[in-house]
Design a protein around this motif. Sequence first.
Motif, PDB file in Angstrom:
ATOM      1  N   VAL A  49       0.893  -1.231   0.086  1.00 17.53           N
ATOM      2  CA  VAL A  49       0.064  -0.007   0.126  1.00 17.53           C
ATOM      3  C   VAL A  49       0.945   1.120   0.064  1.00 17.53           C
ATOM      4  CG1 VAL A  49      -1.604   1.406   1.476  1.00 17.53           C
ATOM      5  CG2 VAL A  49      -2.175  -1.136   0.937  1.00 17.53           C
ATOM      6  N   LEU A  50       1.962   1.311   0.703  1.00 19.56           N
ATOM      7  CA  LEU A  50       2.760   2.485   0.827  1.00 19.56           C
ATOM      8  C   LEU A  50       3.395   2.781  -0.507  1.00 19.56           C
ATOM      9  CD1 LEU A  50       4.392   2.255   4.512  1.00 19.56           C
ATOM     10  CD2 LEU A  50       2.697   3.764   3.729  1.00 19.56           C
ATOM     11  N   TYR A  51       3.931   1.766  -0.961  1.00 19.27           N
ATOM     12  CA  TYR A  51       4.791   1.844  -2.461  1.00 19.27           C
ATOM     13  C   TYR A  51       3.502   2.240  -3.332  1.00 19.27           C
ATOM     14  CZ  TYR A  51       7.033   1.001  -6.700  1.00 19.27           C
ATOM     15  OH  TYR A  51       7.643   1.044  -8.045  1.00 19.27           O
TER      16      TYR A  51
ATOM     17  N   VAL B  32       1.553   6.812  -6.930  1.00 22.39           N
ATOM     18  CA  VAL B  32       0.562   7.658  -7.530  1.00 22.39           C
ATOM     19  C   VAL B  32       0.814   9.088  -6.852  1.00 22.39           C
ATOM     20  CG1 VAL B  32      -1.943   8.116  -7.122  1.00 22.39           C
ATOM     21  CG2 VAL B  32      -1.156   5.672  -7.454  1.00 22.39           C
ATOM     22  N   VAL B  33       1.341   9.229  -5.685  1.00 22.60           N
ATOM     23  CA  VAL B  33       1.471  10.683  -5.365  1.00 22.60           C
ATOM     24  C   VAL B  33       2.565  11.387  -5.977  1.00 22.60           C
ATOM     25  CG1 VAL B  33       2.367  11.983  -3.392  1.00 22.60           C
ATOM     26  CG2 VAL B  33       0.484  10.363  -2.921  1.00 22.60           C
TER      27      VAL B  33
ATOM     28  N   TYR C 254       3.065  -2.277  -9.472  1.00 24.69           N
ATOM     29  CA  TYR C 254       3.169  -3.788  -9.495  1.00 24.69           C
ATOM     30  C   TYR C 254       1.610  -4.391  -8.921  1.00 24.69           C
ATOM     31  CZ  TYR C 254       8.072  -2.697 -10.108  1.00 24.69           C
ATOM     32  OH  TYR C 254       9.162  -1.958 -10.630  1.00 24.69           O
ATOM     33  N   TRP C 255       1.447  -5.542  -9.411  1.00 23.55           N
ATOM     34  CA  TRP C 255       0.559  -6.408  -8.951  1.00 23.55           C
ATOM     35  C   TRP C 255       1.241  -6.967  -7.509  1.00 23.55           C
ATOM     36  CZ3 TRP C 255      -4.369  -6.752 -10.297  1.00 23.55           C
ATOM     37  CH2 TRP C 255      -4.616  -6.241 -11.713  1.00 23.55           C
ATOM     38  N   PRO C 256       0.370  -7.269  -6.592  1.00 25.62           N
ATOM     39  CA  PRO C 256       0.852  -7.876  -5.334  1.00 25.62           C
ATOM     40  C   PRO C 256       2.037  -8.813  -5.589  1.00 25.62           C
ATOM     41  CG  PRO C 256      -1.435  -7.579  -4.897  1.00 25.62           C
ATOM     42  CD  PRO C 256      -0.928  -7.468  -6.331  1.00 25.62           C
ATOM     43  N   ALA C 257       1.667 -10.042  -6.027  1.00 27.55           N
ATOM     44  CA  ALA C 257       2.847 -11.064  -6.288  1.00 27.55           C
ATOM     45  C   ALA C 257       4.052 -10.432  -7.143  1.00 27.55           C
ATOM     46  CB  ALA C 257       2.116 -12.199  -7.475  1.00 27.55           C
ATOM     47  N   VAL C 258       3.897  -9.602  -8.041  1.00 25.52           N
ATOM     48  CA  VAL C 258       5.155  -8.971  -8.661  1.00 25.52           C
ATOM     49  C   VAL C 258       5.846  -8.328  -8.003  1.00 25.52           C
ATOM     50  CG1 VAL C 258       6.076  -7.745 -10.619  1.00 25.52           C
ATOM     51  CG2 VAL C 258       4.244  -9.545 -10.902  1.00 25.52           C
TER      52      VAL C 258
ATOM     53  N   PHE D  58      13.324   2.536  -5.525  1.00 28.03           N
ATOM     54  CA  PHE D  58      12.107   1.705  -4.916  1.00 28.03           C
ATOM     55  C   PHE D  58      11.986   2.588  -3.329  1.00 28.03           C
ATOM     56  CE2 PHE D  58      10.620  -1.328  -1.775  1.00 28.03           C
ATOM     57  CZ  PHE D  58       9.486  -1.911  -2.614  1.00 28.03           C
ATOM     58  N   TYR D  59      12.926   2.654  -2.656  1.00 26.08           N
ATOM     59  CA  TYR D  59      12.763   3.005  -1.399  1.00 26.08           C
ATOM     60  C   TYR D  59      12.240   4.542  -1.306  1.00 26.08           C
ATOM     61  CZ  TYR D  59      14.765  -1.083   0.493  1.00 26.08           C
ATOM     62  OH  TYR D  59      14.950  -2.318   0.732  1.00 26.08           O
TER      63      TYR D  59
END
Length: 81
Positions: A22-24, A29-30, A44-48, A60-61
């Motif tokens: 959710v945070l990523y 989006v922000v 990404y989809w949750p699995a990816v 990423f961070y």
Amino acid sequence: MVAGFVTELFIWFFWELLLSFVLYTTGAVVLAVFSFGRIQKPLYWPAVFHHEKRLAKNDFYSVYLSGFFFYLILFALIVWL
């Protein structure tokens, strides 16, 4: 001892599977909204997502932290109002 282990496992599960995704996603989006589309990060989809998280780079961070600070500012605004 078992209760502590179960609690720690539950917190880890909650953090890894729900909050980090959710945070990523919120951070991506922000960044896209506040930069008027100039900064676009992949969603990404949750699995990816978990596979990409293991290959995490500094980029990423930064997205992850922008999502975290968005919710932190939103929480502070709600408390202030």
